[in-house]
Design an enzyme around this catalytic site. Sequence first.
Site, PDB file in Angstrom:
ATOM      1  N   CYS A  48     -21.374-131.462   5.944  1.00 52.17           N
ATOM      2  CA  CYS A  48     -21.260-132.817   6.458  1.00 52.17           C
ATOM      3  C   CYS A  48     -19.782-133.223   6.481  1.00 52.17           C
ATOM      4  O   CYS A  48     -19.122-133.208   5.449  1.00 52.17           O
ATOM      5  CB  CYS A  48     -22.060-133.773   5.574  1.00 52.17           C
ATOM      6  SG  CYS A  48     -22.360-135.374   6.311  1.00 52.17           S
ATOM      7  N   CYS A 102     -27.651-129.400   2.112  1.00 53.06           N
ATOM      8  CA  CYS A 102     -26.927-128.719   3.186  1.00 53.06           C
ATOM      9  C   CYS A 102     -25.506-128.361   2.765  1.00 53.06           C
ATOM     10  O   CYS A 102     -24.703-127.927   3.578  1.00 53.06           O
ATOM     11  CB  CYS A 102     -26.924-129.543   4.470  1.00 53.06           C
ATOM     12  SG  CYS A 102     -26.038-131.098   4.367  1.00 53.06           S
ATOM     13  N   CYS A 116     -30.133-132.606   6.325  1.00 52.10           N
ATOM     14  CA  CYS A 116     -30.541-131.399   5.609  1.00 52.10           C
ATOM     15  C   CYS A 116     -30.309-130.222   6.560  1.00 52.10           C
ATOM     16  O   CYS A 116     -29.860-130.417   7.683  1.00 52.10           O
ATOM     17  CB  CYS A 116     -31.977-131.480   5.086  1.00 52.10           C
ATOM     18  SG  CYS A 116     -33.273-131.526   6.327  1.00 52.10           S
TER      19      CYS A 116
END
Length: 140
Positions: free
Chosen positions: A93, A89, A15
Site C-alpha cells: 500500500c 497485504c 487485502c
Amino acid sequence: MPESTGKKPSVLFVCIHNAGRSQMAAAWLTHLAGDRVEVRSAGSNPGEQVNPAAVAAMAEAGIDISAEIPKILTVDAVKESDVCITMGCGDTCPVFPGKRYLDWKLDDPAGQGVDAVRPIRDEIKTLVEGLIAEIAPSKP
C-alpha cells in the site's frame, strides 16, 4: 478527521486478492455507517471473483456481496482515502503524508469453508464498529 471540515471520511480496505477480508469489511462499513462514510476496497493482486464462502457468510448476516468484483489497488484510491486499512497485504500500500494507516491482523479466508469464515466476518464487524465510533459516530 474530515468530518470536522464537513466532508465525510473515506476508508480504503486493502487485502491481497480483494476477494474476502476487504470485501467483507467494505460491506460491513457500508451497511453499518450508511452514507456517513465513503467506502472503497482493493487488492494488490486481485482475484477472479469474491470468495464464495465470504459471500455466504455475509449473506447469513443479511448483506449481499455477490455482485462485488475484486479491484486492483491504485495510487489514486489511496490518495482519495483518509484511512487506509490493510489486511495481510504487507507493504504494497503506497504511503502518503496526512493519511491514517491501520493494519488489521485477520486470518485469510481464501480456500476456507463458510464455517471458518464466520469468525473472520464477526471479527471484521467488531473492528468496523470501532472504526465507525472513531471516524463517523452517529449524531444524537
